[in-house]
Design a protein around this motif. Structure first.
Motif, PDB file in Angstrom:
ATOM      1  N   ASN A 133      -4.421  11.550  -3.150  1.00  0.00           N
ATOM      2  CA  ASN A 133      -5.813  11.145  -3.354  1.00  0.00           C
ATOM      3  C   ASN A 133      -5.944  10.176  -4.524  1.00  0.00           C
ATOM      4  O   ASN A 133      -6.733   9.231  -4.459  1.00  0.00           O
ATOM      5  N   ARG A 139      -7.352   6.447  -4.207  1.00  0.00           N
ATOM      6  CA  ARG A 139      -8.491   6.028  -5.028  1.00  0.00           C
ATOM      7  C   ARG A 139      -8.132   4.769  -5.809  1.00  0.00           C
ATOM      8  O   ARG A 139      -8.920   3.817  -5.862  1.00  0.00           O
ATOM      9  N   ARG A 166      -8.065   1.833  -3.427  1.00  0.00           N
ATOM     10  CA  ARG A 166      -9.439   1.435  -3.062  1.00  0.00           C
ATOM     11  C   ARG A 166     -10.082   0.659  -4.203  1.00  0.00           C
ATOM     12  O   ARG A 166     -10.758  -0.345  -3.972  1.00  0.00           O
ATOM     13  N   ASN A 167      -9.866   1.131  -5.435  1.00  0.00           N
ATOM     14  CA  ASN A 167     -10.423   0.435  -6.599  1.00  0.00           C
ATOM     15  C   ASN A 167      -9.828  -0.970  -6.714  1.00  0.00           C
ATOM     16  O   ASN A 167     -10.537  -1.930  -7.026  1.00  0.00           O
TER      17      ASN A 167
END
Length: 57
Positions: A37, A41, A44-45
């Motif tokens: 995760n 994350r 994605r950032n």
């Protein structure tokens, strides 16, 4: 300790061993999922930052 309590204690340890093993496996799985995760994350950032940078051009 009497023989009965020793036997009960050993019996109990044998009964609980699979549950302790499962707990260990669950803890490892939770750590792996947290790692996955975090990586998702971060990626994605990074994608969002790249898109924002592309829009500024």
């Amino acid at each position: 300790m009497s023989k009965k309590t020793v036997a009960a204690s050993v019996n109990r340890q044998q009964l609980l061993a699979p549950y302790d093993a499962i707990k260990g496996v669950q803890a490892e799985a939770r750590e792996r999922m947290e790692r996955v995760n975090r990586i998702l994350r971060e990626s994605r950032n990074a994608v969002a930052a790249k898109r924002a940078a592309d829009q500024r051009r």
